[in-house]
Every structure is written in C-alpha cells, then in structure tokens.
Write a protein that holds these residues in place. Structure first.
Motif, PDB file in Angstrom:
ATOM      1  N   ARG A 194       0.825  -1.204   0.000  1.00 27.97           N
ATOM      2  CA  ARG A 194       0.000   0.000   0.000  1.00 27.97           C
ATOM      3  C   ARG A 194       0.861   1.257   0.000  1.00 27.97           C
ATOM      4  O   ARG A 194       0.576   2.219  -0.711  1.00 27.97           O
ATOM      5  CB  ARG A 194      -0.937   0.014   1.216  1.00 27.97           C
ATOM      6  N   LEU A 195       1.932   1.241   0.800  1.00 35.12           N
ATOM      7  CA  LEU A 195       2.826   2.388   0.837  1.00 35.12           C
ATOM      8  C   LEU A 195       3.495   2.603  -0.509  1.00 35.12           C
ATOM      9  O   LEU A 195       3.662   3.750  -0.957  1.00 35.12           O
ATOM     10  CB  LEU A 195       3.882   2.192   1.928  1.00 35.12           C
ATOM     11  N   GLN A 197       2.245   1.845  -3.467  1.00 33.34           N
ATOM     12  CA  GLN A 197       1.248   2.391  -4.392  1.00 33.34           C
ATOM     13  C   GLN A 197       0.943   3.854  -4.083  1.00 33.34           C
ATOM     14  O   GLN A 197       0.851   4.685  -4.995  1.00 33.34           O
ATOM     15  CB  GLN A 197      -0.022   1.545  -4.319  1.00 33.34           C
ATOM     16  N   GLU A 198       0.783   4.165  -2.809  1.00 37.53           N
ATOM     17  CA  GLU A 198       0.403   5.525  -2.428  1.00 37.53           C
ATOM     18  C   GLU A 198       1.512   6.542  -2.698  1.00 37.53           C
ATOM     19  O   GLU A 198       1.244   7.710  -3.002  1.00 37.53           O
ATOM     20  CB  GLU A 198       0.021   5.547  -0.947  1.00 37.53           C
ATOM     21  N   SER A 199       2.748   6.087  -2.582  1.00 37.99           N
ATOM     22  CA  SER A 199       3.876   7.000  -2.786  1.00 37.99           C
ATOM     23  C   SER A 199       4.492   6.874  -4.172  1.00 37.99           C
ATOM     24  O   SER A 199       5.469   7.563  -4.486  1.00 37.99           O
ATOM     25  CB  SER A 199       4.959   6.736  -1.729  1.00 37.99           C
ATOM     26  N   ASN A 200       3.927   5.969  -4.991  1.00 44.63           N
ATOM     27  CA  ASN A 200       4.449   5.720  -6.335  1.00 44.63           C
ATOM     28  C   ASN A 200       5.950   5.411  -6.282  1.00 44.63           C
ATOM     29  O   ASN A 200       6.760   5.973  -7.035  1.00 44.63           O
ATOM     30  CB  ASN A 200       4.188   6.927  -7.249  1.00 44.63           C
TER      31      ASN A 200
END
Length: 217
Positions: A194-195, A197-200
C-alpha cells in the motif's frame, strides 16, 4: 569452433568468452591479423574488449574521435560491414585514411547484440587487402553469435542477481515490520504494498527504507 560450442554450455565470464572469440577469429579466418570487440553504451561510451593486440582499441578510439567507421556502423546499423581495401574505401574517408597510415588495409565487422543499453560489434582487421569470402563471413557470424550469447548471459545473470537481492530485501523488511507492528507476514507485505502504491515508489525501495530505519520507532 566445436570447443567454443561446448564452452557456451558452461557458465562463463563474458570477458573470457570475448577473448576466445577474438583469438579464434585470428586463427580461423584467413586474412585476419588482429581482432577485438567494441561495445557502445546508450550513453555513448565506447568500451574496447578482448583485443588480440592493442590495435583494435586504438581503432575504436579513432572511430570515437572521428564519429565514423565500420565498427560503429556494424554496432549501430548493419549486420555485416566489410572492407576489402581501405585505400579505396569512400564510406569513411577520414577513418580510412588514418587506418591505412596505421597499416590496416582491410576489415570485417559483425553486429553482436542490441538491447536497450548496449550495442556491439566483433571487429576483424587485416594488414593486407583481403577479398573476404563467404566462408570467412560465415565463420565470423558464428563467432559473433558466441560473443552475443555471452553478453546476453551476462545481462541475464545481472538481472537474476538483482531480482534475488530485491527478494531478500523485501523479505528482510517484511520481518522488521512484523516485529515492529506485531503483524503477520501477509499484513506486513500488504502494508509495504500500500505504501508503494500511495507514494508511487518501487516496492524494493520501500523495503530498503524500512531496513535503513531498523532500530527506529
């Protein structure tokens, strides 16, 4: 040639294969007095490999300076580039004049391999005018294939090493998260995913950051 074929089935260092290929070219192809391999990176850096003498490296440097020559054409454009006599060669006038002064009168270059970052050529040179026959060109093509296979194997080995290192880093980071947050391995991986994906940010880079914070809160 049979020895090279057997050697290709064994894990080999690329430089070792390159040296065997250039030595075999001098031994097997009439008219070849010296040989080398030129690699050109995407950034334009010239790399000379496995010269049977110092001359191929000197010729690579000359082409780099003049930005013309058969080795460059083979590496970047044409599968096979032949010159029977540089004294009457018009495709690379500046280069041809220079190599004649160095005593090189004929040449045969074979494109080795092309991928996103590197192009290459097997380059053969003669000190006399040479009408390169079909047998010589066929032998050169086979030798070039051996060198190309070495480049490919080296690249794949590097990719495998990188993949294994990435896997180890992710596993190590997952263990740190499990211990720090008292979660199981599935939850730890999901937190990292998730981290990412969220931070690309690539998952392996997230893992590296987690490892670097070991001992922190």
């Amino acid at each position: 040639m049979a020895e090279l074929a057997r050697a290709a089935a064994m894990p080999r260092d690329a430089e070792e294969v390159f040296s065997e290929v250039t030595s075999a070219a001098v031994e097997l192809i009439p008219g070849v007095d010296t040989a080398g391999i030129l690699l050109i990176t995407k950034g334009g850096r010239f790399e000379s490999h496995a010269g049977t003498t110092d001359l191929p490296h000197e010729l690579d440097e000359l082409q780099h300076t003049l930005q013309e020559g058969p080795c460059m054409d083979a590496a970047l454009d044409d599968p096979v580039v032949r010159t029977d006599d540089f004294r009457v060669e018009s495709r690379w006038p500046a280069y041809s004049a220079e190599v004649v002064e160095l005593g090189v009168l004929s040449g045969l270059s074979f494109r080795l391999y092309t991928h996103e970052r590197t192009t290459g050529a097997l380059n053969l040179f003669g000190f006399a005018p040479t009408v390169w026959d079909n047998d010589g060109q066929l032998t050169g093509t086979v030798l070039a294939a051996h060198a190309a296979a070495a480049i490919s194997a080296h690249r794949h080995a590097g990719q495998l090493t990188s993949a294994l290192l990435s896997r180890d880093r992710i596993g190590q980071a997952k263990g740190i998260i499990m211990e720090r947050f008292d979660v199981d391995d599935v939850q730890a991986f999901d937190m990292m995913r998730r981290l990412s994906q969220e931070s690309n940010t690539r998952l392996v880079d997230i893992a590296r950051r987690v490892i670097e914070t070991r001992g922190g809160s």
